[in-house]
Design a protein around this motif. Structure first.
Motif, short mmCIF file in Angstrom:
data_model
loop_
_atom_site.label_atom_id
_atom_site.label_comp_id
_atom_site.label_asym_id
_atom_site.label_seq_id
_atom_site.Cartn_x
_atom_site.Cartn_y
_atom_site.Cartn_z
N GLN A 73 0.50 -0.82 -0.07
CA GLN A 73 -0.38 0.21 0.45
C GLN A 73 1.22 1.38 0.39
N HIS A 74 2.24 1.24 0.83
CA HIS A 74 2.84 2.71 1.00
C HIS A 74 3.49 2.74 -0.16
N LEU A 75 3.98 1.44 -1.30
CA LEU A 75 4.39 1.76 -2.22
C LEU A 75 3.79 1.92 -3.53
N TYR A 76 2.51 1.55 -3.40
CA TYR A 76 1.42 2.72 -4.32
C TYR A 76 1.08 3.91 -4.25
N LEU A 77 1.28 3.79 -2.42
CA LEU A 77 0.97 5.61 -2.28
C LEU A 77 2.31 6.40 -3.40
N LEU A 78 3.88 5.72 -3.04
CA LEU A 78 4.76 6.90 -3.23
C LEU A 78 4.61 6.58 -4.92
N MET A 79 3.97 6.09 -5.37
CA MET A 79 3.82 5.53 -7.07
C MET A 79 2.73 7.20 -7.48
N VAL A 80 1.90 6.96 -6.34
CA VAL A 80 0.86 7.82 -7.40
C VAL A 80 0.37 9.65 -7.16
N THR A 81 1.52 9.62 -5.93
CA THR A 81 1.84 10.75 -5.26
C THR A 81 2.59 12.13 -5.77
N HIS A 82 2.43 12.92 -6.13
CA HIS A 82 3.09 13.86 -6.67
C HIS A 82 3.37 14.68 -5.81
N PHE A 83 5.43 15.37 -6.07
CA PHE A 83 5.83 15.94 -5.53
C PHE A 83 4.78 17.56 -4.75
N ASP A 84 4.73 17.70 -3.84
CA ASP A 84 4.43 18.73 -3.30
C ASP A 84 3.11 18.32 -2.78
N GLU A 85 2.07 16.63 -3.16
CA GLU A 85 1.29 17.05 -2.74
C GLU A 85 0.52 17.35 -1.74
N ALA A 86 2.28 16.01 -0.80
CA ALA A 86 1.76 16.22 1.21
C ALA A 86 1.98 17.15 1.86
N ARG A 87 1.52 17.27 2.81
CA ARG A 87 2.34 18.82 3.73
C ARG A 87 2.98 18.36 4.06
N PHE A 88 3.84 16.88 4.64
CA PHE A 88 4.31 17.11 5.51
C PHE A 88 6.11 17.16 5.23
N ASP A 89 5.60 17.26 3.54
CA ASP A 89 6.75 16.69 2.89
C ASP A 89 7.17 16.76 1.68
N SER A 90 7.67 18.07 1.08
CA SER A 90 7.40 18.32 -0.47
C SER A 90 7.94 17.36 -1.30
N GLY A 91 8.79 16.53 -1.01
CA GLY A 91 9.71 16.08 -1.65
C GLY A 91 8.66 13.98 -1.76
N TYR A 92 7.93 13.91 -1.13
CA TYR A 92 7.54 12.71 -0.70
C TYR A 92 6.30 12.42 -1.86
#
Length: 142
Positions: free
Chosen positions: A32-51
């Motif tokens: 689930q976490h790898l899938y989340l990494l794959m479908v998340t674009h940079f600056d989408e996660a407020r906790f870390d812009s590089g996620y």
């Protein structure tokens, strides 16, 4: 320690209400976490812009397919090294397929990306394989 991970999607209302949230095994949590990494674009996660990964940065880039796949693979390698400490020795393969979808009013070319990650789960020293495909780049041809 096997089922100590919250399953996705998170139901925060259940947690706040003091109810039990569904749990999942380590393998499913990593998947689930790898899938989340794959479908998340940079600056989408407020906790870390590089996620996330560069998949969405180069979605419509005019690059050779080999160079594009290398960019995505390198981005995912960096993301896994940084954000998924449960894995070691990750090897990543990226594949790209194009589909032409014909409708009465339009023709669409869809790009489908497949990502395979072969790694080892550190805690249990067992092989782990992740493979997912997602559609990107909905181009319209008139």
């Amino acid at each position: 320690m096997e089922d100590q991970n919250y399953a996705l999607p998170l139901a925060l209302d259940r947690i706040v209400a003091g109810q039990l949230h569904p749990k999942c095994a380590d393998r499913e949590a990593v998947h689930q976490h790898l899938y989340l990494l794959m479908v998340t674009h940079f600056d989408e996660a407020r906790f870390d812009s590089g996620y996330g990964c560069a998949l969405w940065e180069h979605d419509f880039a005019v690059l050779s397919q080999i160079k594009w796949k290398d960019l995505i693979r390198e981005s995912l390698e960096e993301a896994i090294c940084k954000y998924e400490p449960r894995l070691t020795n990750a090897k990543i393969r990226v594949e790209v397929e194009e589909y032409e979808v014909l409708t009465k009013s339009n023709n669409y070319v869809r790009k489908r990306v497949g990502v395979e990650v072969k790694a080892t789960i550190k805690r249990i020293n067992e092989a782990f394989v992740f493979f997912e495909r997602i559609f990107i780049s909905p181009l319209s041809i008139e």
